[in-house]
Motif scaffolding. Structure first.
Motif, PDB file in Angstrom:
ATOM      1  N   ASN A  97       0.826  -1.210   0.000  1.00 15.66           N
ATOM      2  CA  ASN A  97       0.000   0.000   0.000  1.00 15.66           C
ATOM      3  C   ASN A  97       0.858   1.257   0.000  1.00 15.66           C
ATOM      4  O   ASN A  97       1.894   1.311   0.663  1.00 15.66           O
ATOM      5  N   PRO A 136      -0.120   5.069   0.692  1.00 14.86           N
ATOM      6  CA  PRO A 136      -0.945   6.239   0.969  1.00 14.86           C
ATOM      7  C   PRO A 136      -0.125   7.519   0.915  1.00 14.86           C
ATOM      8  O   PRO A 136       1.091   7.499   1.120  1.00 14.86           O
ATOM      9  N   LEU A 143      -0.694  11.030   2.865  1.00 14.38           N
ATOM     10  CA  LEU A 143      -1.567  11.572   3.901  1.00 14.38           C
ATOM     11  C   LEU A 143      -1.252  13.026   4.205  1.00 14.38           C
ATOM     12  O   LEU A 143      -0.085  13.427   4.253  1.00 14.38           O
ATOM     13  N   GLN A 183      -5.124   6.451  -0.952  1.00 12.85           N
ATOM     14  CA  GLN A 183      -4.188   5.325  -0.930  1.00 12.85           C
ATOM     15  C   GLN A 183      -4.371   4.476  -2.184  1.00 12.85           C
ATOM     16  O   GLN A 183      -5.498   4.283  -2.653  1.00 12.85           O
ATOM     17  N   GLY A 235      -8.263   3.555  -2.404  1.00  9.67           N
ATOM     18  CA  GLY A 235      -8.983   3.744  -1.159  1.00  9.67           C
ATOM     19  C   GLY A 235      -8.653   5.073  -0.505  1.00  9.67           C
ATOM     20  O   GLY A 235      -7.944   5.919  -1.072  1.00  9.67           O
ATOM     21  N   ALA A 291      -7.849   6.840   3.603  1.00  9.64           N
ATOM     22  CA  ALA A 291      -7.483   6.531   4.985  1.00  9.64           C
ATOM     23  C   ALA A 291      -7.687   7.737   5.882  1.00  9.64           C
ATOM     24  O   ALA A 291      -7.465   8.886   5.472  1.00  9.64           O
ATOM     25  N   ARG A 335      -5.633   3.795  12.606  1.00 12.73           N
ATOM     26  CA  ARG A 335      -6.090   4.225  11.278  1.00 12.73           C
ATOM     27  C   ARG A 335      -7.167   3.288  10.743  1.00 12.73           C
ATOM     28  O   ARG A 335      -7.152   2.087  11.007  1.00 12.73           O
ATOM     29  N   TYR A 336      -8.107   3.882  10.011  1.00 14.95           N
ATOM     30  CA  TYR A 336      -9.060   3.072   9.257  1.00 14.95           C
ATOM     31  C   TYR A 336      -8.911   3.396   7.773  1.00 14.95           C
ATOM     32  O   TYR A 336      -8.867   4.574   7.393  1.00 14.95           O
ATOM     33  N   THR A 337      -8.815   2.355   6.959  1.00 19.67           N
ATOM     34  CA  THR A 337      -8.699   2.511   5.512  1.00 19.67           C
ATOM     35  C   THR A 337      -9.875   1.816   4.843  1.00 19.67           C
ATOM     36  O   THR A 337     -10.119   0.626   5.100  1.00 19.67           O
ATOM     37  N   GLN A 338     -10.592   2.547   4.001  1.00 11.07           N
ATOM     38  CA  GLN A 338     -11.722   2.005   3.264  1.00 11.07           C
ATOM     39  C   GLN A 338     -11.389   1.946   1.779  1.00 11.07           C
ATOM     40  O   GLN A 338     -11.031   2.959   1.173  1.00 11.07           O
TER      41      GLN A 338
END
Length: 203
Positions: free
Chosen positions: A100, A102, A104, A120, A149, A151, A167-170
């Motif tokens: 991954n 990302p 940020l 991401q 996605g 984050a 962290r939450y990643t969708q």
């Protein structure tokens, strides 16, 4: 997959080169993932069946102002979900593992405490079905190689460089490939990952 990993490294390197005038701070991270699928495919996906795995990688913190920074990362992430959970034996896991990347936006609210958010891109590394009787590779042609996605997270950076992060990643992309032999309407699934990490930034 090696080419995708090299592309990810070059992406992060290019991001740092664009802001070379800033005081860059390099870091490392590692932690635990609680991964699942979100979506309405099949009977839906139950949060109780989250796969527990790990993440490990590297990052660059690029200061823009005293309280705001850009943070690109590259890390390995174990994702997927549990097909079967057992009390006394190994779970049967549907494993999708990614590299991954990302990028940020990181805002320090007060000294040490920060929030983060950003896009991401993920590159599928391998896919397996893993259970008590061993692992079986799953044909990667069934899945999309690229996962887009977003984050959001919260963290605290201590004096000296040690930091904690949640962290939450969708995922926004379908996990399953939209091929002729796959009914993606029946297999609506996207990655969702809660992660808790500890790391160190070399100031």
């Amino acid at each position: 997959m090696k080419k995708l990993f090299i592309a990810a490294i070059l992406f992060v390197s290019g991001s740092t080169a664009l802001m070379a005038q800033s005081e860059l701070a390099f870091g490392i991270k590692g932690g635990v993932n609680f991964a699942n699928f979100t979506g309405d495919g099949g009977d839906g996906f139950d949060d109780d069946n989250a796969r527990t795995s790990f993440n490990i990688g590297a990052l660059v913190e690029i200061p823009v102002t005293e309280r705001f920074a850009i943070q690109p990362e590259v890390f390995y992430s174990g994702q997927g979900f549990d097909l079967v959970q057992r009390d006394d034996e190994q779970d049967t896991e549907f494993q999708l593992n990614y590299i991954n990347v990302p990028v940020l936006a990181k805002l320090y609210l007060v000294k040490g405490l920060y929030v983060e958010a950003g896009p991401q891109i993920g590159f599928l590394v391998d896919s397996q079905l893993d259970g008590p009787n061993g692992s079986v590779d799953i044909d990667e042609d069934n899945f999309n190689d690229i996962d887009f996605g977003g984050a959001v997270g919260l963290g605290y950076k201590f004096d000296g460089g040690l930091y904690l992060n949640g962290r939450y990643t969708q995922g926004f992309s379908d996990v399953y490939d939209n091929g002729d032999n796959v009914d993606t309407d029946a297999l609506d699934a996207k990655n969702g990952v809660f992660s808790a990490s500890i790391g160190f930034i070399f100031n």
